[in-house]
Enzyme design. Structure first.
Site, PDB file in Angstrom:
ATOM      1  N   ASP A  83       0.859  -1.220  -0.067  1.00 37.45           N
ATOM      2  CA  ASP A  83      -0.130  -0.075   0.074  1.00 37.45           C
ATOM      3  C   ASP A  83       0.890   1.257  -0.044  1.00 37.45           C
ATOM      4  OD1 ASP A  83      -2.687  -1.201   0.145  1.00 37.45           O
ATOM      5  OD2 ASP A  83      -1.839  -2.034   1.955  1.00 37.45           O
ATOM      6  N   HIS A 108      -7.289  -3.576  -1.256  1.00 34.07           N
ATOM      7  CA  HIS A 108      -7.553  -2.843  -0.047  1.00 34.07           C
ATOM      8  C   HIS A 108      -7.869  -1.333  -0.265  1.00 34.07           C
ATOM      9  CE1 HIS A 108      -7.000  -1.512   4.098  1.00 34.07           C
ATOM     10  NE2 HIS A 108      -5.882  -1.163   3.959  1.00 34.07           N
ATOM     11  N   GLY A 134      -2.401 -14.375   0.276  1.00 37.00           N
ATOM     12  CA  GLY A 134      -2.418 -14.922  -1.096  1.00 37.00           C
ATOM     13  C   GLY A 134      -2.065 -16.463  -1.242  1.00 37.00           C
TER      14      GLY A 134
END
Ligand code: NDP
Ligand code: MG
Ligand code: MG
EC number: 1.1.1.86
Length: 330
Positions: A83, A108, A134
């Site tokens: 992120d 997200h 994942g």
């Protein structure tokens, strides 16, 4: 109850005329790219050259392209990078390669919700967020099952954003288990709150505080480790499988009585007040601002706190005791 979407609610054909670029091949990237590919979706992987994941993507049969090239070639661009780097990569490599009617996708909501990435108005912006790391998303898919996922639409320029999100959720296997609709705000804020108050911040501090209380009162660190850390997994497994009530049916009456009378003294009014304050910081963007600033200056506080805690006595005794239990984790 919120509506749950299953296989029959999603149409993979919506993706048959579209190319999906998966940007990043880490935890989520490798799983979502491979699951989509196995579902017949045309996937192109976009990566920086020379990084670790490049070789992995190559070995897995993708022909990874530079990020800008993949974004340009695709109709749907899903950003699966950490992120904290998404904004820069988006601005340098992706923004100019989005065409009207394309879709920009996330797993997200952080960068959209906190306005780090501001997409053009003529693209769809939605989220497909599997509720698992994942490797689990991939393994469960290969076992013909699915990991539940959240979808959310931030911007619906084509009128198809929700259906595209559902189609992608089907492509990664999630409609086999069930898909819930949320918003970018709800997903982002609840995720940040949950990891800080409960899952990570709350739990690790609870463990350490219990351990220190025993050790400070003369109990041996090994005994304190087993009691406050090792056994936690057994209790969490029971809660995960059967809920709190189910867990209570498995423990002794003595443990259950202690649970019922002591919990509220430990997580008390003050703790709840702290949770309220924490949630407020998440909602008003203060936490996001601090974290982004921390990244901009090289993460000094993050690195120092991590180092300080790494050498805590519970870590040292834990390393020793876990080496006696190598069968654990089998
Ligand atoms: P990862 O940390 O696993 O991403 C690693 C990938 O990003 C690698 O391909 C890496 O390439 C690339 N990358 C890292 N830095 C850069 C950079 N500066 N420029 C270009 N590429 C870079 O990410 P996750 O899969 O954990 O997270 C992806 C998204 O999914 C996030 O939005 C996260 O919040 C969300 N998410 C994650 C979950 C999880 O379990 N991990 C669960 C649900 C959502 P290289 O090999 O070259 O370094
Ligand atoms: Mg999180
Ligand atoms: Mg006990």
């Amino acid at each position: 109850m919120t509506k749950v979407f299953y296989n029959e609610d999603a149409d993979l054909n919506l993706l048959s005329e579209r190319k999906v670029a998966i940007i990043g091949y880490g935890s989520q990237g490798h799983a979502q790219a491979q699951n989509l590919c196995d579902s017949g979706v045309d996937v192109i992987v976009g990566l920086r050259q020379g990084g670790e994941s490049y070789q992995q993507a190559d070995e897995d049969g993708f022909d990874p392209r530079p990020i800008a090239e993949a974004a340009e070639a695709a109709d749907i661009v899903q950003i699966l990078l950490p992120d904290t780097v998404q904004k820069q990569v988006y601005e340098e490599k992706i923004a100019d390669n989005l065409e009207s009617g394309n879709a920009l996708v996330f797993s997200h909501g952080f960068n959209i919700h906190y306005r780090q990435i501001v997409p053009p108005e003529d693209v769809d912006v939605y989220m497909v967020a599997p509720k698992a790391p994942g490797h689990l998303l991939r393994r469960v898919f290969e076992d013909d099952q699915g990991v539940p996922a959240l979808i959310a639409v931030f911007q619906d320029s084509t009128g198809q954003a929700r259906d595209l999100a559902l189609a992608q959720a089907k492509g990664i296997g999630s409609t086999r288990a069930g898909v819930l609709k949320t918003t970018f705000a709800e997903e982002t804020e609840s995720d940040l709150f949950g990891e800080q108050a409960v899952l990570c911040g709350g739990v690790t501090e609870l463990i350490r505080a219990g351990f220190e209380t025993l050790v400070d009162n003369g109990y041996s660190p090994e005994i304190a480790y087993f009691e406050c850390l090792n056994e936690l997994k057994l209790i969490v497994d029971l809660i995960y499988e059967q809920g709190i009530t189910g867990m209570r049916e498995s423990i002794s009456d003595t443990a259950e009585y202690g649970d019922l009378v002591a919990g509220e003294d430990i997580i008390n009014e003050k703790s709840r007040e702290a949770m309220e304050n924490l949630l407020e910081d998440v909602q008003n963007g203060e936490f996001a601002k601090r974290w982004l600033l921390e990244n901009r200056v090289g993460r000094p506080s993050y690195i120092q706190r991590r180092e300080n805690q790494r050498d805590h006595q519970i870590e040292k005794v834990g390393r020793k005791l876990r080496s006696m239990m190598e069968w654990q984790g089998d």
